[in-house]
Design an enzyme around this catalytic site. Sequence first.
Site, PDB file in Angstrom:
ATOM      1  N   TYR A  59      -1.755   0.128  10.729  1.00 54.57           N
ATOM      2  CA  TYR A  59      -1.869  -0.270   9.273  1.00 54.57           C
ATOM      3  C   TYR A  59      -0.465   0.133   8.709  1.00 54.57           C
ATOM      4  CZ  TYR A  59      -3.484  -0.956   4.548  1.00 54.57           C
ATOM      5  OH  TYR A  59      -3.752  -1.386   3.431  1.00 54.57           O
ATOM      6  N   SER A  84       0.820  -1.119   0.022  1.00 59.00           N
ATOM      7  CA  SER A  84      -0.180   0.030   0.042  1.00 59.00           C
ATOM      8  C   SER A  84       0.999   1.126  -0.097  1.00 59.00           C
ATOM      9  CB  SER A  84      -0.972   0.008   1.412  1.00 59.00           C
ATOM     10  OG  SER A  84      -1.550   1.404   1.569  1.00 59.00           O
TER      11      SER A  84
HETATM   12  N1  LIG Z   1      -8.694  -0.674  -0.804  1.00 65.14           N
HETATM   13  C1  LIG Z   1      -7.508  -0.062  -0.945  1.00 65.14           C
HETATM   14  O1  LIG Z   1      -7.907   1.352  -0.440  1.00 65.14           O
HETATM   15  C2  LIG Z   1      -6.473  -0.671  -0.540  1.00 65.14           C
HETATM   16  C3  LIG Z   1      -5.258   0.269  -0.953  1.00 65.14           C
HETATM   17  C4  LIG Z   1      -4.011  -0.217  -0.811  1.00 65.14           C
HETATM   18  C5  LIG Z   1      -3.679  -1.514  -0.637  1.00 65.14           C
HETATM   19  N2  LIG Z   1      -4.732  -2.368  -0.182  1.00 65.14           N
HETATM   20  C6  LIG Z   1      -4.457  -3.577   0.284  1.00 65.14           C
HETATM   21  O2  LIG Z   1      -4.920  -4.647  -0.765  1.00 65.14           O
HETATM   22  C7  LIG Z   1      -5.381  -5.774  -0.259  1.00 65.14           C
HETATM   23  C8  LIG Z   1      -6.733  -6.299  -0.880  1.00 65.14           C
HETATM   24  O3  LIG Z   1      -7.629  -5.079  -0.330  1.00 65.14           O
HETATM   25  P1  LIG Z   1      -9.142  -4.746  -0.866  1.00 65.14           P
HETATM   26  O4  LIG Z   1      -9.302  -3.555  -1.034  1.00 65.14           O
HETATM   27  O5  LIG Z   1      -9.347  -5.669  -1.910  1.00 65.14           O
HETATM   28  O6  LIG Z   1     -10.014  -5.292   0.469  1.00 65.14           O
HETATM   29  P2  LIG Z   1     -10.968  -6.659   0.879  1.00 65.14           P
HETATM   30  O7  LIG Z   1     -11.876  -6.533  -0.103  1.00 65.14           O
HETATM   31  O8  LIG Z   1     -11.248  -6.474   2.189  1.00 65.14           O
HETATM   32  O9  LIG Z   1     -10.104  -7.966   0.557  1.00 65.14           O
HETATM   33  C9  LIG Z   1      -9.199  -8.569   1.742  1.00 65.14           C
HETATM   34  C10 LIG Z   1      -9.388 -10.011   1.307  1.00 65.14           C
HETATM   35  O10 LIG Z   1      -8.191 -10.763   2.302  1.00 65.14           O
HETATM   36  C11 LIG Z   1      -8.862 -11.962   2.934  1.00 65.14           C
HETATM   37  N3  LIG Z   1      -8.593 -12.381   4.009  1.00 65.14           N
HETATM   38  C12 LIG Z   1      -8.661 -11.666   5.239  1.00 65.14           C
HETATM   39  N4  LIG Z   1      -7.823 -12.257   6.215  1.00 65.14           N
HETATM   40  C13 LIG Z   1      -7.761 -13.492   5.496  1.00 65.14           C
HETATM   41  C14 LIG Z   1      -7.137 -14.572   6.032  1.00 65.14           C
HETATM   42  N5  LIG Z   1      -6.777 -14.669   7.597  1.00 65.14           N
HETATM   43  N6  LIG Z   1      -6.872 -15.737   5.484  1.00 65.14           N
HETATM   44  C15 LIG Z   1      -7.498 -15.408   4.125  1.00 65.14           C
HETATM   45  N7  LIG Z   1      -7.578 -14.318   3.687  1.00 65.14           N
HETATM   46  C16 LIG Z   1      -8.042 -13.543   4.353  1.00 65.14           C
HETATM   47  C17 LIG Z   1     -10.493 -11.605   2.636  1.00 65.14           C
HETATM   48  O11 LIG Z   1     -11.169 -12.750   2.635  1.00 65.14           O
HETATM   49  P3  LIG Z   1     -11.797 -13.630   3.623  1.00 65.14           P
HETATM   50  O12 LIG Z   1     -12.737 -12.705   4.723  1.00 65.14           O
HETATM   51  O13 LIG Z   1     -13.063 -14.252   3.010  1.00 65.14           O
HETATM   52  O14 LIG Z   1     -10.782 -14.513   4.271  1.00 65.14           O
HETATM   53  C18 LIG Z   1     -10.480 -11.003   1.329  1.00 65.14           C
HETATM   54  O15 LIG Z   1     -10.822 -11.623   0.281  1.00 65.14           O
HETATM   55  C19 LIG Z   1      -5.022  -5.899   1.206  1.00 65.14           C
HETATM   56  O16 LIG Z   1      -3.939  -6.514   1.550  1.00 65.14           O
HETATM   57  C20 LIG Z   1      -5.198  -4.198   1.516  1.00 65.14           C
HETATM   58  O17 LIG Z   1      -4.526  -3.840   2.601  1.00 65.14           O
HETATM   59  C21 LIG Z   1      -6.144  -1.849  -0.292  1.00 65.14           C
END
Ligand SMILES: NC(=O)c1ccc[n+]([C@@H]2O[C@H](COP(=O)([O-])OP(=O)(O)OC[C@H]3O[C@@H](n4cnc5c(N)ncnc54)[C@H](OP(=O)(O)O)[C@@H]3O)[C@@H](O)[C@H]2O)c1
Length: 252
Positions: free
Chosen positions: A151, A138
């Site tokens: 975070y 991120s």
């Molecule tokens: N959205 C943003 O603005 C943003 C910006 C920069 C970086 N990111 C990063 O990008 C990544 C994805 O973010 P997103 O926005 O797509 O968020 P999201 O929709 O909340 O996705 C998170 C994913 O991680 C999985 N997960 C969480 N805990 C887990 C565990 N213990 N074991 C296996 N799977 C797990 C969740 O699935 P389950 O709950 O089904 O396990 C879900 O599929 C993250 O690393 C986040 O920090 C996001």
Amino acid sequence: MTDDVQNKAALVTGASSGIGEATVRALRAAGWTVFAVARREDRLAALAAETGAVAIPADISEDDDVSRLLSQVTEAGGVDTLINIAGGARGADTIGGASTEDWEWMYRVNVLGTMKLTRAFLPMLRATGEGTVLNLTSTAALAAYEGGGGYNAAKFAQHAMTGALRLEEAEHNVRVIEVAPGLVYTEEFALNRLGDRQAADKVYQGVEKPLTAEDVADVVRYAVTAPHHVNLDQIVIRPVAQAANHKLIRKS
Ligand SMILES: NC(=O)c1ccc[n+]([C@@H]2O[C@H](COP(=O)([O-])OP(=O)(O)OC[C@H]3O[C@@H](n4cnc5c(N)ncnc54)[C@H](OP(=O)(O)O)[C@@H]3O)[C@@H](O)[C@H]2O)c1
């Protein structure tokens, strides 16, 4: 681009929503074999039925799940690419008001989960002769902000781990890529972080075009399909409206 996609296979974590789900779609559309990993079986099953990905429900922070995952993927033919997307944020407290539980969650998934999957799959990736690890960090991994402490700490750690891995694995021809997005509109990220829809909506309020999960997935797809000697070692991707973490243009 590689011309031999028939043999390309990736494991994508975080596949049940947001960026991970979009990445599964993007790689399947590019002809890859994809193993889709997250905890929620129903969402993975729907994605598998739609895209032809192989769903493997697992908690990446649990050692037993990681061992089972490795066995299942090995039996199914293995992968040359590991894409660590599972992760996220909990809370926006200052350090003075930090919640231990939130910090532990963020470390367990972003840092330890990424390490456990990487440690388990490295022998397989090395054995292919052209392995790739891509870690989704991120812009929070690159600059601290108020209320971002937990975070920031977890994502800085994941960023540091990615750098060490690149140095350690170059001799094994394992390429290590970091993708660091800024503001991405996904359905669950801000909701999980802040706990209610109203607070989550405020994060994106007035921002005309935040990144989408598909924007990020497209960059991930590009980075892992570039010829293997090309290492896009760190890719920072932001919406134009977010020139820096502290400069986000909101229209009223
Ligand atoms: N959205 C943003 O603005 C943003 C910006 C920069 C970086 N990111 C990063 O990008 C990544 C994805 O973010 P997103 O926005 O797509 O968020 P999201 O929709 O909340 O996705 C998170 C994913 O991680 C999985 N997960 C969480 N805990 C887990 C565990 N213990 N074991 C296996 N799977 C797990 C969740 O699935 P389950 O709950 O089904 O396990 C879900 O599929 C993250 O690393 C986040 O920090 C996001």
